[in-house]
Write an enzyme that holds these catalytic residues in place. Structure first.
Site, PDB file in Angstrom:
ATOM      1  N   ASN A 146       0.858  -1.188   0.000  1.00  0.00           N
ATOM      2  CA  ASN A 146       0.000   0.000   0.000  1.00  0.00           C
ATOM      3  C   ASN A 146       0.894   1.238   0.000  1.00  0.00           C
ATOM      4  OD1 ASN A 146      -1.790   2.049   0.569  1.00  0.00           O
ATOM      5  ND2 ASN A 146      -2.315   1.327   2.634  1.00  0.00           N
ATOM      6  N   TRP A 147       0.963   1.912  -1.155  1.00  0.00           N
ATOM      7  CA  TRP A 147       1.871   3.058  -1.271  1.00  0.00           C
ATOM      8  C   TRP A 147       1.308   4.306  -0.593  1.00  0.00           C
ATOM      9  CZ3 TRP A 147       3.720   2.737  -7.148  1.00  0.00           C
ATOM     10  CH2 TRP A 147       4.359   1.516  -7.337  1.00  0.00           C
ATOM     11  N   LYS A 148       0.063   4.270  -0.208  1.00  0.00           N
ATOM     12  CA  LYS A 148      -0.602   5.430   0.437  1.00  0.00           C
ATOM     13  C   LYS A 148      -0.408   6.692  -0.423  1.00  0.00           C
ATOM     14  CE  LYS A 148      -0.088   3.127   4.826  1.00  0.00           C
ATOM     15  NZ  LYS A 148      -0.043   3.216   6.263  1.00  0.00           N
ATOM     16  N   HIS A 153      -9.591   0.666   5.158  1.00  0.00           N
ATOM     17  CA  HIS A 153      -8.279   0.927   5.767  1.00  0.00           C
ATOM     18  C   HIS A 153      -8.448   1.888   6.945  1.00  0.00           C
ATOM     19  CE1 HIS A 153      -4.192   2.297   6.395  1.00  0.00           C
ATOM     20  NE2 HIS A 153      -3.811   1.181   5.817  1.00  0.00           N
ATOM     21  N   GLU A 205      -6.788   4.325   7.972  1.00  0.00           N
ATOM     22  CA  GLU A 205      -6.616   5.754   7.698  1.00  0.00           C
ATOM     23  C   GLU A 205      -7.886   6.349   7.107  1.00  0.00           C
ATOM     24  OE1 GLU A 205      -2.901   5.346   5.622  1.00  0.00           O
ATOM     25  OE2 GLU A 205      -1.983   4.804   7.529  1.00  0.00           O
ATOM     26  N   GLU A 230      -5.262  -5.326  10.611  1.00  0.00           N
ATOM     27  CA  GLU A 230      -4.275  -4.256  10.782  1.00  0.00           C
ATOM     28  C   GLU A 230      -4.559  -3.500  12.075  1.00  0.00           C
ATOM     29  OE1 GLU A 230      -2.298  -3.002   6.889  1.00  0.00           O
ATOM     30  OE2 GLU A 230      -4.132  -1.852   7.044  1.00  0.00           O
ATOM     31  N   GLY A 233       2.424   2.120  10.775  1.00  0.00           N
ATOM     32  CA  GLY A 233       3.346   3.245  10.641  1.00  0.00           C
ATOM     33  C   GLY A 233       4.078   3.608  11.914  1.00  0.00           C
ATOM     34  N   SER A 281       3.491  -2.216  10.328  1.00  0.00           N
ATOM     35  CA  SER A 281       4.944  -2.227  10.549  1.00  0.00           C
ATOM     36  C   SER A 281       5.604  -3.539  10.121  1.00  0.00           C
ATOM     37  CB  SER A 281       5.268  -1.896  12.012  1.00  0.00           C
ATOM     38  OG  SER A 281       4.862  -0.563  12.290  1.00  0.00           O
ATOM     39  N   GLY A 315       2.909  -1.155   4.276  1.00  0.00           N
ATOM     40  CA  GLY A 315       2.863   0.263   3.938  1.00  0.00           C
ATOM     41  C   GLY A 315       4.270   0.776   3.636  1.00  0.00           C
ATOM     42  N   GLY A 316       4.888   1.401   4.638  1.00  0.00           N
ATOM     43  CA  GLY A 316       6.187   2.055   4.461  1.00  0.00           C
ATOM     44  C   GLY A 316       7.223   1.211   3.727  1.00  0.00           C
TER      45      GLY A 316
HETATM   46  P1  PGA Z   1       2.863   0.259   7.624  1.00  0.00           P
HETATM   47  O1  PGA Z   1       1.376   0.409   7.018  1.00  0.00           O
HETATM   48  O2  PGA Z   1       3.438  -1.004   7.018  1.00  0.00           O
HETATM   49  O3  PGA Z   1       3.596   1.484   7.192  1.00  0.00           O
HETATM   50  O4  PGA Z   1       2.726   0.133   9.093  1.00  0.00           O
HETATM   51  C1  PGA Z   1       0.534  -0.697   6.815  1.00  0.00           C
HETATM   52  C2  PGA Z   1      -0.784  -0.264   6.229  1.00  0.00           C
HETATM   53  O5  PGA Z   1      -1.292   0.810   6.561  1.00  0.00           O
HETATM   54  O6  PGA Z   1      -1.371  -0.969   5.395  1.00  0.00           O
END
Ligand code: PGA
Length: 255
Positions: free
Chosen positions: A9-11, A95, A97, A167, A173, A213, A234-235
């Site tokens: 997930n590149w956000k 998600h 967010e 998640e 994050g 993470s 994510g990251g």
């Molecule tokens: P993260 O994000 O790996 O940066 O913790 C995961 C996600 O939001 O899908």
């Protein structure tokens, strides 16, 4: 046997140049003959370019969001048809967010999920508790209510198009991933929930990913857990080398 799934997930990251460079780097290492599924979720403006870049490789493309109505007068929104048209096979819904920053509730998540699945996309449905909810022993209650609300009216026939991602919000994050015990216990709970709401076949065939993470150095341990069928990253998905190591960890545990 559930096939492992590694999703990135590149956000709201990358620009046109870095998005296609990242896609190209991944496509070079992921063949169509993979033993694992790999998908990336770039920002909307780059979906078409990323789809073209990964064409012919084993990398699939998904969107981070979709609107729940058929095409029409919905300024600023993007339809299922548009996502299919630019080469998407997947979409993320629910998600954290979007639940917490944009205020999406279970009933909106449910409408998006149904429209996406019925009109041709596969869905990763994200669920997870906040730190406060975990500390007050409400994790399972929160997961139950997110699953029930998000899957309202979704019958077993649609479930092959749906992957669940556990998640925990406190792990996203933050650099603090769920421990193997915490992840396995939540995944086991979700699988049991699926058996109760649907049946044993749905429970055993639905993939449940872990997200929060995930990095190259903890992916293998998480992917080895019996109820963890993949990871939503994510990251660490923003860099070819790190993400490739996570894909390799999934291949290793799939042998
Ligand atoms: P993260 O994000 O790996 O940066 O913790 C995961 C996600 O939001 O899908």
């Amino acid at each position: 046997m559930r096939r492992k799934f590694v999703a990135g997930n590149w956000k709201m990251n990358t620009l046109a140049g870095s998005a296609t460079a990242l896609a190209k780097g991944l496509a070079e290492g992921v063949l169509t003959t993979e033993s694992v599924d790999v998908a990336v979720f770039p920002p909307l403006p780059y979906l078409a370019a990323v789809s073209a870049t990964v064409a012919g490789s084993g990398v699939r493309v998904g969107a981070q969001n979709v609107y729940h109505e058929k095409p029409g007068a919905f300024t600023g929104e993007v339809s299922v048809e548009m996502l299919l048209d630019v080469g998407c096979q997947w979409v993320l819904v629910g998600h954290s967010e979007r639940r917490h920053l944009v205020g999406e509730c279970n009933s909106l998540v449910n409408r998006k999920l149904i429209q996406a699945c019925e009109r041709g996309l596969s869905v990763i449905l994200c669920v997870g508790e906040t730190l406060l909810e975990r500390q007050s022993h409400q994790t399972e209650m929160v997961l139950n209510s997110q699953m029930a609300g998000s899957l309202l009216g979704v019958d077993a026939a649609l479930m092959p198009k749906i992957v669940i991602a556990y998640e925990p919000v406190w792990a996203i994050g933050t650099g603090v991933n769920a421990t193997p015990d915490q992840a396995e216990s939540a995944h086991h709970h979700l699988r049991t929930w699926l058996a109760g709401r649907y049946n044993r076949m749905v429970s055993e065939s639905t993939r449940i990913l872990y997200g929060g993470s995930v990095k190259a150095n903890n992916a293998k341990e998480l992917l080895s857990l019996s109820n963890v069928d993949g990871v939503l990253v994510g990251g660490a998905s923003l860099e070819v080398e790190g993400f490739s190591k996570i894909i390799q960890a999934a291949r290793d545990v799939s042998r």
